[in-house]
Design a protein around this motif. Structure first.
Motif, PDB file in Angstrom:
ATOM      1  N   ALA A 171       0.650  -1.007   0.024  1.00 54.92           N
ATOM      2  CA  ALA A 171      -0.193  -0.352   0.210  1.00 54.92           C
ATOM      3  C   ALA A 171       0.595   1.207   0.356  1.00 54.92           C
ATOM      4  O   ALA A 171       0.204   2.195  -0.192  1.00 54.92           O
ATOM      5  N   ASP A 172       1.628   0.718   0.233  1.00 53.40           N
ATOM      6  CA  ASP A 172       3.468   2.101  -0.207  1.00 53.40           C
ATOM      7  C   ASP A 172       3.133   2.655  -0.879  1.00 53.40           C
ATOM      8  O   ASP A 172       3.492   3.006  -2.049  1.00 53.40           O
ATOM      9  N   PRO A 173       3.156   4.561  -1.341  1.00 45.45           N
ATOM     10  CA  PRO A 173       3.230   4.855  -2.534  1.00 45.45           C
ATOM     11  C   PRO A 173       4.153   4.976  -3.247  1.00 45.45           C
ATOM     12  O   PRO A 173       4.618   4.744  -4.455  1.00 45.45           O
ATOM     13  N   ARG A 174       5.381   5.577  -2.205  1.00 43.04           N
ATOM     14  CA  ARG A 174       6.979   5.084  -3.015  1.00 43.04           C
ATOM     15  C   ARG A 174       7.350   3.387  -3.142  1.00 43.04           C
ATOM     16  O   ARG A 174       7.965   3.326  -4.309  1.00 43.04           O
ATOM     17  N   THR A 175       6.903   2.617  -2.575  1.00 39.03           N
ATOM     18  CA  THR A 175       6.963   1.338  -2.805  1.00 39.03           C
ATOM     19  C   THR A 175       6.583   0.443  -4.231  1.00 39.03           C
ATOM     20  O   THR A 175       6.703   0.494  -5.421  1.00 39.03           O
ATOM     21  N   GLN A 176       5.403   1.298  -3.966  1.00 41.29           N
ATOM     22  CA  GLN A 176       4.601   1.150  -5.744  1.00 41.29           C
ATOM     23  C   GLN A 176       4.936   1.482  -6.838  1.00 41.29           C
ATOM     24  O   GLN A 176       5.233   1.060  -8.063  1.00 41.29           O
ATOM     25  N   GLU A 177       5.664   2.799  -6.725  1.00 38.00           N
ATOM     26  CA  GLU A 177       6.430   3.383  -7.325  1.00 38.00           C
ATOM     27  C   GLU A 177       8.002   2.844  -8.073  1.00 38.00           C
ATOM     28  O   GLU A 177       8.117   2.976  -9.232  1.00 38.00           O
ATOM     29  N   TRP A 178       8.370   2.377  -7.336  1.00 38.08           N
ATOM     30  CA  TRP A 178       9.385   1.615  -7.071  1.00 38.08           C
ATOM     31  C   TRP A 178       9.187   0.434  -8.479  1.00 38.08           C
ATOM     32  O   TRP A 178       9.255  -0.436  -9.199  1.00 38.08           O
ATOM     33  N   TRP A 179       8.194  -0.252  -7.729  1.00 33.31           N
ATOM     34  CA  TRP A 179       7.441  -2.067  -8.760  1.00 33.31           C
ATOM     35  C   TRP A 179       6.840  -1.046 -10.010  1.00 33.31           C
ATOM     36  O   TRP A 179       7.315  -1.701 -11.162  1.00 33.31           O
ATOM     37  N   SER A 180       5.980   0.310  -9.877  1.00 34.55           N
ATOM     38  CA  SER A 180       6.118   0.297 -11.597  1.00 34.55           C
ATOM     39  C   SER A 180       7.249   0.605 -12.174  1.00 34.55           C
ATOM     40  O   SER A 180       6.611   0.369 -13.708  1.00 34.55           O
ATOM     41  N   LEU A 181       8.553   0.820 -12.436  1.00 32.60           N
ATOM     42  CA  LEU A 181       9.885   0.643 -12.808  1.00 32.60           C
ATOM     43  C   LEU A 181      10.262  -0.998 -13.039  1.00 32.60           C
ATOM     44  O   LEU A 181      10.877  -1.671 -13.397  1.00 32.60           O
TER      45      LEU A 181
END
Length: 107
Positions: A70-80
């Motif tokens: 649920a962490d936005p920064r982790t989600q951003e990382w996973w998008s890469l």
């Protein structure tokens, strides 16, 4: 403490990008891993496969993983990182990194 191993494919054309991303993982992502009780985390590569190993030291793995997801920064990382990968054929329905069974351990 529980040990976890998992496996996934890395796309040949994305391997160098994946390695470059992990050469300097964002501090917020590393902090989130620590806060979610993930320790001694490594990712290995061989012949198109990524093997992940980590130790979980918390009391509620499911809850900690949900917090991380649920962490936005982790989600951003996973998008890469996610576009660099694809699941192995034996992955369960909805499973990205396929869990592995531990067959041997020596302390």
């Amino acid at each position: 403490m529980t040990r976890y191993g998992s496996v996934i494919h890395v796309k040949d054309e994305k391997l160098e990008e994946y390695k470059a991303l992990h050469a300097s993982v964002w501090p917020e992502v590393l902090d989130r891993l620590r806060k979610c009780n993930i320790k001694n985390y490594s990712i290995f590569y061989r012949d198109g496969y990524l093997f992940s190993y980590f130790e979980y030291t918390g009391d509620d793995y499911t809850a900690d993983i949900a917090i991380m997801a649920a962490d936005p920064r982790t989600q951003e990382w996973w998008s890469l990182t996610d576009p660099c990968q694809y699941p192995v054929k034996s992955a369960l329905e909805g499973e990205w990194w396929a869990s592995m069974d531990e067959v041997f351990h020596l302390d």
